[in-house]
Design an enzyme around this catalytic site. Structure first.
Site, PDB file in Angstrom:
ATOM      1  N   GLY A 183       0.747  -1.298  -0.027  1.00 14.72           N
ATOM      2  CA  GLY A 183       0.063  -0.016   0.089  1.00 14.72           C
ATOM      3  C   GLY A 183       0.845   1.260  -0.064  1.00 14.72           C
ATOM      4  O   GLY A 183       0.346   2.291  -0.253  1.00 14.72           O
TER       5      GLY A 183
ATOM      6  N   CYS B 136     -27.748  -9.767 -15.585  1.00 16.39           N
ATOM      7  CA  CYS B 136     -27.200  -9.375 -16.979  1.00 16.39           C
ATOM      8  C   CYS B 136     -27.977  -9.777 -18.042  1.00 16.39           C
ATOM      9  O   CYS B 136     -28.682 -10.812 -18.168  1.00 16.39           O
ATOM     10  CB  CYS B 136     -25.796  -9.900 -17.116  1.00 16.39           C
ATOM     11  SG  CYS B 136     -25.174  -9.729 -19.026  1.00 16.39           S
TER      12      CYS B 136
ATOM     13  N   CYS C  29     -26.452 -12.621 -20.287  1.00 13.19           N
ATOM     14  CA  CYS C  29     -26.157 -13.903 -19.538  1.00 13.19           C
ATOM     15  C   CYS C  29     -26.693 -14.408 -18.463  1.00 13.19           C
ATOM     16  O   CYS C  29     -26.548 -15.350 -17.959  1.00 13.19           O
ATOM     17  CB  CYS C  29     -24.601 -14.123 -19.483  1.00 13.19           C
ATOM     18  SG  CYS C  29     -24.181 -13.275 -18.141  1.00 13.19           S
TER      19      CYS C  29
ATOM     20  N   CYS D 223     -23.063  -7.438 -18.217  1.00 11.79           N
ATOM     21  CA  CYS D 223     -21.911  -7.551 -17.694  1.00 11.79           C
ATOM     22  C   CYS D 223     -20.896  -6.459 -18.165  1.00 11.79           C
ATOM     23  O   CYS D 223     -20.634  -6.351 -19.448  1.00 11.79           O
ATOM     24  CB  CYS D 223     -21.138  -8.866 -17.939  1.00 11.79           C
ATOM     25  SG  CYS D 223     -21.864 -10.339 -17.074  1.00 11.79           S
TER      26      CYS D 223
ATOM     27  N   CYS E 258     -19.102 -12.588 -19.397  1.00 12.77           N
ATOM     28  CA  CYS E 258     -20.283 -12.704 -19.985  1.00 12.77           C
ATOM     29  C   CYS E 258     -20.354 -13.648 -21.309  1.00 12.77           C
ATOM     30  O   CYS E 258     -21.222 -14.631 -21.401  1.00 12.77           O
ATOM     31  CB  CYS E 258     -20.992 -11.216 -20.746  1.00 12.77           C
ATOM     32  SG  CYS E 258     -22.480 -11.011 -21.171  1.00 12.77           S
TER      33      CYS E 258
HETATM   34 ZN   LIG Z   1     -23.353 -10.906 -18.821  1.00 13.53          ZN
END
Ligand SMILES: [Zn+2]
Ligand SMILES: Nc1ncnc2c1ncn2[C@@H]1O[C@H](COP(=O)(O)OP(=O)(O)O)[C@@H](O)[C@H]1O
Ligand SMILES: [Mg+2]
Lengths: 312, 274
Positions: free
Chosen positions: A41, A250, A253, A275, A281
């Protein structure tokens, strides 16, 4: 990168070293990366080089990738989760040409994934490296413009200001409205800006099996999250951290619990949510999953919009 | 200035005599190249006591205040502070982290120009709440509640809590700066010309408010001012500076009513003529 920008270096590339950068520069960048891994970090300054693309096109990420890539690596590049945007295509082509490496769009097949904005939906594995293109690495910058002071704040772990920012967010919006570049604390020590990924992806940084490297070209900073590192999003007890939620799966999909982008279908206000991770996807559709748009049902794009990301 | 002066002042203010000073300044000196900022200044400050540092412009008041409050490293001399656990700490031997922590918890610093002490682009509520967040408070509702309470104590309406100080008048900004400092209930507050930039009528109201807060909270204060009226109104004791050195010190009433050093006599007579 425009066609012009890729053409110009192409002619000169013959005289360039493997992966474009000379070995001395790569060693310098690797030292910065190793230091970053040793201090999770922490922003390590490095001597950022000019790359044959403008700042804002991922020069920091490209330098990190150039420093770690080898001939056997398989590279995937995404921009907003998509493998096929101009930026992603250009960077992939750049390394295919300068390093002769294999490229892929399949997350599980990649050894190095360079990204702007997203972490793939498919969980990353040990041995993979995720390289982020970062525009602004300093999380304290917005309230404390003095570099001398922000360095001191990191050194002394004075992070009250980060909560001032979140306080302001709640005072103004009734909740923490920050959706991008949402600050995290790494391994209980350094506060880090995962900029500019959506906060949806913050939990994926936590205890990831992959190595995560961040390169900011214009700002000349490199930082890292080694595998199996705690990454905690800052919040308040009465306003705990939450990721974005999408009300519909989505449209293509049917995936749920993934980050969705809004796509405008026509000029009559028709839209759908799909997506943002195009590989995820596509592979789901290949497996036979079908969303509303590809099924029998008509599409009604009335889901609230996710978040608009700033142009980088 | 003697300890008996102090004890007398405390008795007057109804404060039981403490056993040990809160702050001990010894032979504090700061030079800028060949120029003297302040030289050889020593005094004790007791818990709950208000000390005014007065003198003309350029006499070294700000230099001295900054050296005591660890904002400016002295050339030589020491500053010891009695921590809450009773131990005496040399502030220049602490780590920077400890010193910065002290400065935003047990100490306060009110700048003459509120812009130097406020974050102008965050809300009044966040300005007051910042110190609470800095010491680890992570409950938004509690932080906001404390901010509103402190705004009320400095006479700023609750409905201004989400406004930025950019939209505040000079007097309001100064009151906000005071609230921002007091929210962690410090024991010692430094002030450099706190009423300096304000209109006379606004000054009077602010002084009144400060006086009330200081006595309610039992604050120890070191206030720098070139205005003897401010010293008269706020302080128990005062030191008079000239060319970087202390030329007179004592109870405020005594110094102003019966100045001993010729220079102080001049200062006092010039204020009386105004
Ligand atoms: Zn998708
Ligand atoms: N940063 C500096 N560099 C050089 N000289 C300074 C500096 N700050 C103050 N001085 C000098 O130190 C003396 C005391 O200044 P200062 O402490 O600001 O006095 P006051 O607050 O009483 O007006 C003056 O002669 C001033 O010119
Ligand atoms: Mg001054």
């Amino acid at each position: 990168m425009t066609a012009q920008a890729t053409d110009a270096p192409q002619q000169a590339l013959a005289s360039y070293n493997f992966a474009y950068l000379d070995e001395q520069t790569k060693r310098m960048i690797r030292r910065a990366i190793l230091k970053g891994i040793a201090i999770p970090g922490y922003q390590v300054p490095f001597a950022s080089r000019e790359m044959p693309m403008p700042y804002g096109w991922g020069t920091g990420g490209v330098q990190v990738t150039a420093a770690i890539i080898g001939p056997d690596d398989v590279l995937k590049v995404i921009d907003q989760g998509a493998d096929d945007t101009t930026n992603a295509v250009s960077i992939r082509a750049f390394f295919a040409k300068t390093a002769g490496v294999a490229t892929t769009t399949a997350t599980p097949d990649a050894t190095i994934i360079q990204t702007r904005h997203r972490i793939p939906e498919t969980p990353l594995k040990a041995g993979q490296v995720l390289v982020y293109q970062v525009p602004i690495p300093e999380p304290l910058r917005f309230l404390e413009p003095r570099e001398t002071e922000t360095r001191k704040m990191h050194a002394l772990e004075e992070y009250g200001l980060m909560h001032v920012k979140l306080y302001e967010d709640i005072a103004r919006n009734g909740r923490i409205a920050t959706t991008y570049a949402y600050p995290v604390k790494v391994e209980g020590r350094y506060v880090m800006d995962p900029s500019p990924t959506p906060k949806f992806d913050n939990p994926k940084m936590h205890q990831s099996e992959a190595l995560q490297l961040f390169g900011a070209g214009r700002e000349k900073r490199i930082y890292a999250i080694p595998p199996h590192t705690d990454v905690v999003s800052l919040d308040f007890e009465d306003h705990p951290f939450e990721i974005q939620h999408f009300e519909e799966p989505c449209a293509l999909c049917g995936a749920e619990q993934v980050y969705l982008d809004e796509v405008v279908l026509d000029d009559k206000g028709g839209r759908m949510f799909v997506c943002s991770d195009t590989h995820h996807c596509e592979s789901r559709r290949a497996e036979g999953h079908r969303g509303a748009l590809l099924g029998d049902e008509p599409v009604f794009g009335t889901t609230p919009v996710g978040d608009k990301e700033p142009a980088i | 200035m003697t300890t008996s002066d102090t004890l007398e002042a405390l008795a007057k203010a109804g404060i039981p005599a403490p056993e040990k000073p809160l702050l001990t300044v010894e032979k504090l000196t700061r030079v800028y190249g060949k120029r003297i900022g302040c030289a050889d200044v020593s005094f004790d400050l007791w818990p709950g006591e208000v000390l005014a540092i007065v003198g003309e412009s350029g006499s070294g008041k700000t230099t001295l205040l900054n050296c005591i409050s660890s904002r400016l490293t002295p050339t030589c001399g020491t500053v010891h502070y009695r921590m809450r656990d009773g131990a005496s700490a040399d502030i220049y031997k602490m780590s920077e982290a400890e010193r910065r922590y002290l400065m935003r918890t047990d100490w306060g610093f009110v700048h003459q120009n509120p812009i130097d002490g406020l974050r102008m682009t965050v809300s009044a509520g966040a300005n007051v709440g910042e110190r609470l967040m800095a010491v680890g408070n992570r409950h938004y509702g509690n932080i906001r509640g404390a901010a509103i309470e402190w705004l009320a104590r400095v006479e700023i309406e609750e409905d201004r809590v989400d406004d930025q100080p950019r939209t505040f008048s000079g007097g309001m900004r100064q009151r906000l700066q005071i609230a921002r400092n007091l929210v962690t209930e410090p024991r010692l507050v430094f002030m450099d010309e706190p009423t300096g930039g304000l209109d006379v009528s606004v000054q009077a109201r602010l002084l009144d408010l400060l006086r009330g807060l200081v006595s309610d909270l039992g604050l120890a204060v070191i206030v720098v001012t070139h205005d003897l009226a401010v010293a008269r109104l706020l302080s128990d004791r005062m030191i008079v500076m000239k060319e970087g050195r202390v030329i007179e010190a004592g109870l405020t009433d005594r110094v102003l009513d019966d100045p001993r050093a010729p220079y102080t006599q001049l200062l006092v007579s010039s204020i009386l003529q105004v």
